[in-house]
Design an enzyme around this catalytic site. Structure first.
Site, short mmCIF file in Angstrom:
data_model
loop_
_atom_site.label_atom_id
_atom_site.label_comp_id
_atom_site.label_asym_id
_atom_site.label_seq_id
_atom_site.Cartn_x
_atom_site.Cartn_y
_atom_site.Cartn_z
N HIS A 194 1.41 -1.43 -0.08
CA HIS A 194 -0.41 0.17 0.46
C HIS A 194 0.71 1.24 0.15
O HIS A 194 2.19 1.45 0.52
CB HIS A 194 -1.09 0.51 1.28
N CYS A 290 -1.87 2.81 9.04
CA CYS A 290 -3.09 1.47 8.78
C CYS A 290 -4.57 1.65 9.59
O CYS A 290 -5.52 1.83 9.39
CB CYS A 290 -2.54 0.53 8.41
#
Length: 306
Positions: A194, A290
């Site tokens: 990511h 996150c």
């Protein structure tokens, strides 16, 4: 078991005050953040390299203590909203992947991994309950929210990573929906699956990132937009500690860990690094960023978790 040492917060450095001029206080913003309690967190499957050999290895009690430490640290500087955790969805704690919200408009994620797809309806329900307008998104284009789409407030642009979990078409759709210039960045290292694992826009136009996570064209695009004096390039050791998976609030940068060298460079830039160890979540491939979703421009006051 005593987890005090595991969740200790390193306090504000006295050197930061002497360097406040690097980033003016007007650049800092008090915002809102979405989080999800880790009541059902665990490593139950493998969908990224960090999960290899970690199935069943996460300690829930330690994870809860680490998450609470992060939550309480952020709550001192930002409003915190909460989405209810759900049994059977261990990764729902990673709310960065809920979607992307700007103002009162939101895009809900289309998860690449089937294990996470049940989260989509729950996150959509939360956004709708808060009064967000849900923008349509094509079913055949993977997009994993603010895990891959990061807002650069100083430049009024969106940086969007693709290649592992979000589709190459995602940046184009985001630009259309939010009417903001969107810069596509191709991720090439599977450890940094990511964008938020290796790239962190900061106040005042600063950028902290790990260049080797990107292909050459993306590295050139970053250099063309962010001047050298505002780029903080991290080495592999800091990158693997998820130093770039950080949350900045009011000039404080909350992150899992950082080297003395990176700490000094952040302080020189006018920021205050605050280490919030998140070892249990690292087993699932996530850290501070996150575990949070920024809600910029949210015109609502959220109720803190009791």
């Amino acid at each position: 078991m005593d987890f005090d040492a595991d969740v200790a917060v390193i306090g504000d450095s006295p050197l930061a005050a002497a360097r406040d001029a690097a980033v003016p206080s007007s650049a800092y913003r008090r915002g809102a953040i979405l989080m999800c309690a880790p009541d059902f967190f665990g490593v139950d499957y493998i969908i990224n390299p960090w999960m290899e050999n970690q199935v069943g290895q996460a300690t829930l009690e330690r994870a809860q203590a680490q998450w609470e430490n992060l939550r309480s640290s952020l709550a001192a500087h930002s409003d915190i909203a909460f989405v209810a955790p759900t049994p059977g969805l261990p990764d729902m704690v990673f709310t960065a992947n809920a979607g992307l919200a700007i103002g009162d408009k939101a895009v809900v994620s289309r998860f690449h991994a089937r294990e996470r797809r049940p989260e989509e309806r729950l996150f959509c329900d939360w956004f709708e309950a808060q009064g967000y307008s849900i923008a349509p998104w094509p079913d055949n284009v993977a997009f994993e929210g603010a895990g891959d789409a990061l807002i650069d407030h100083a430049r009024n642009i969106v940086w969007c990573g693709y290649g592992w979990r979000s589709g190459e078409e995602a940046p184009r759709h985001l630009e259309r929906i939010f009417s903001r210039r969107t810069i596509a960045l191709k991720l090439v290292d599977p450890r940094f699956y990511h964008l938020d694992t290796c790239f962190c826009p900061l106040s005042g136009g600063w950028l902290m990132y790990y260049p080797a996570a990107f292909d050459l064209a993306s590295q050139e695009a970053i250099r063309a937009i962010v001047p050298a004096e505002r780029r903080i390039e991290v080495g592999e050791k800091d990158a693997l500690s998820f130093a770039c998976n950080a949350v900045e609030v009011a000039g404080r940068i909350f992150l899992n860990a950082c080297s003395d060298d990176l700490r000094a460079r952040l302080i020189d830039a006018g920021f205050t690094p605050v280490e919030t160890p998140l070892s249990e979540f690292m087993k699932a491939g996530g850290a501070a960023k996150c575990l949070t979703l920024e809600l910029p421009g949210a015109a609502r006051k959220f109720t803190p978790r009791g």
